[in-house]
Design a protein around this motif. Sequence first.
Motif, mmCIF file in Angstrom:
data_model
loop_
_atom_site.group_PDB
_atom_site.id
_atom_site.type_symbol
_atom_site.label_atom_id
_atom_site.label_comp_id
_atom_site.label_asym_id
_atom_site.label_seq_id
_atom_site.Cartn_x
_atom_site.Cartn_y
_atom_site.Cartn_z
ATOM 1 N N GLN A 3 6.321 8.629 -4.648
ATOM 2 C CA GLN A 3 4.848 8.912 -4.622
ATOM 3 C C GLN A 3 4.481 8.755 -3.109
ATOM 4 O O GLN A 3 3.705 9.774 -2.817
ATOM 5 N N LEU A 4 4.879 8.071 -2.338
ATOM 6 C CA LEU A 4 4.608 8.023 -1.001
ATOM 7 C C LEU A 4 5.166 9.240 -0.257
ATOM 8 O O LEU A 4 4.402 9.896 0.780
ATOM 9 N N LEU A 43 3.897 2.430 -9.930
ATOM 10 C CA LEU A 43 2.930 3.488 -9.596
ATOM 11 C C LEU A 43 1.675 3.017 -9.219
ATOM 12 O O LEU A 43 0.962 3.706 -8.204
ATOM 13 N N LYS A 44 1.438 1.812 -9.905
ATOM 14 C CA LYS A 44 0.033 1.192 -9.322
ATOM 15 C C LYS A 44 0.106 0.685 -7.686
ATOM 16 O O LYS A 44 -0.865 0.750 -7.092
ATOM 17 N N THR A 45 1.164 0.187 -7.464
ATOM 18 C CA THR A 45 1.583 -0.179 -5.938
ATOM 19 C C THR A 45 1.450 1.088 -5.041
ATOM 20 O O THR A 45 0.819 0.804 -4.074
ATOM 21 N N ALA A 46 2.015 2.004 -5.307
ATOM 22 C CA ALA A 46 1.890 3.302 -4.553
ATOM 23 C C ALA A 46 0.518 3.785 -4.397
ATOM 24 O O ALA A 46 -0.093 3.952 -3.412
ATOM 25 N N GLU A 103 -4.471 3.805 -1.263
ATOM 26 C CA GLU A 103 -5.851 3.652 -1.046
ATOM 27 C C GLU A 103 -6.342 2.735 -0.220
ATOM 28 O O GLU A 103 -7.154 3.118 0.741
ATOM 29 N N CYS A 104 -5.531 1.966 0.354
ATOM 30 C CA CYS A 104 -5.493 0.847 1.408
ATOM 31 C C CYS A 104 -5.359 1.897 2.784
ATOM 32 O O CYS A 104 -5.950 1.560 3.670
ATOM 33 N N ALA A 105 -4.481 2.524 2.964
ATOM 34 C CA ALA A 105 -4.274 3.423 4.062
ATOM 35 C C ALA A 105 -5.517 4.346 4.099
ATOM 36 O O ALA A 105 -6.039 4.533 5.294
ATOM 37 N N MET A 156 -2.752 -4.088 3.050
ATOM 38 C CA MET A 156 -2.063 -3.809 1.860
ATOM 39 C C MET A 156 -1.828 -5.150 1.696
ATOM 40 O O MET A 156 -1.124 -5.930 2.174
ATOM 41 N N PRO A 157 -1.996 -5.567 0.127
ATOM 42 C CA PRO A 157 -1.657 -7.095 -0.107
ATOM 43 C C PRO A 157 -0.099 -7.234 -0.346
ATOM 44 O O PRO A 157 0.627 -6.302 -0.478
ATOM 45 N N ALA A 158 0.313 -8.555 -0.096
ATOM 46 C CA ALA A 158 1.707 -8.748 -0.570
ATOM 47 C C ALA A 158 1.972 -8.636 -1.820
ATOM 48 O O ALA A 158 3.207 -8.468 -2.286
#
Length: 384
Positions: free
Chosen positions: A20-21, A359-362, A367-369, A375-377
């Motif tokens: 994804q990234l 997928l949700k982490t990506a 979103e944070c970027a 970005m949370p731990a």
Amino acid sequence: MTKNVAIIGAGFSGAVIAHQLAKAGYQVEVFESRSHIAGNCHSERDAETNVMVHIYGPHIFHTDNERVWKFVNEFSEFKPYVNRVKAITNNRVYTLPINLLTINQFFNKTLRPAEAQEFLAEQGDKTIENPVTFEDQALRFVGRDLYEAFFKTYTVKQWGLDPTELPASILKRLPVRFNYDDNYFSHKYQGMPKDGYTAIVEKILDVPGITVHLNTPFKPEQKSDYAHVFYSGPIDAWFGHREGRLPYRTLDFEVHRDQGDYQGNAVINYCDNAQRYTRITEHKHFSPWEQHEGTVCYFEYSRQCEEGDTPYYPIRLARDKVQLEKYVNLANDEPNVTFIGRLGTYRYLDMDVTIDEALKTADKFLECANEKAQMPAFVINPLG
């Protein structure tokens, strides 16, 4: 933000995030300490029989998640597969999960669905109003006879703990059906990848911008070389086990090769003490569309995970939560590192949940970027 990211672990968690990234323009380096990708889902052809073998034990894909199902089907053709588990106890073969056939066979009856439901309710121990332990839940839910035949000894072999030491929540995941449905899972989508799981992960990682380093452990001090690190290894290992080792169960496999059909089914559980192993899996039955003269079976033994072993199942007893909480607090204070997957969050995760969370982490990272936020731990709280 500098667009260079490190991902530790080339299983589904790491591979999906990398994919994804990279598609979003990031340069991603994936570090894998093993000699292969796909983590514990790694599959390969057996050299002697050509059977597709699930090297770290069987993985059956099942999900209700539309996004996940669509995602994995981009990388593989999934063939229909239904997991129909058998169980041997007291020298008799039954079908799992417990269903109408199991009940009628076990009690030598010919009950209809409503009759079986009433009968099983009578077997349950109604003096247990609020089940706390695995044993409490089983005795209330199915009664002593079925509990001792199918769950008690198997649980001791699998977890190395008495059922009175395990939480009731473990048994709540095991269904009882009052019909003849012997499909072990009840999800909308079920199947097996035609070419195995490693082929899927290879394609997921085959994106410009991804570099994979096999046989390459990653040390925490290397994180300063990257804008962000996604870590799918054991959370306690990242911190040098400073709060002690979190307990896992690991598996040993005794591999048996033969000709023909060894047991006639992919999975057979051994629920009593007549054998030390918990189950036998015959891998050619996981690919019923293939034909093989030879066969490969795994005799599976469970034991406590020690240093140097492959961790499989987090135990997560109440006393472990205190220790885990200390590691979660350390992780929350660790800048630019996100802990992912089964080991990074110390949770038992099925493959579809692993992919969904990746997928949700990506999504969260992008979103944070975009918002220039931290970005949370953890995207999913391990203590939840």
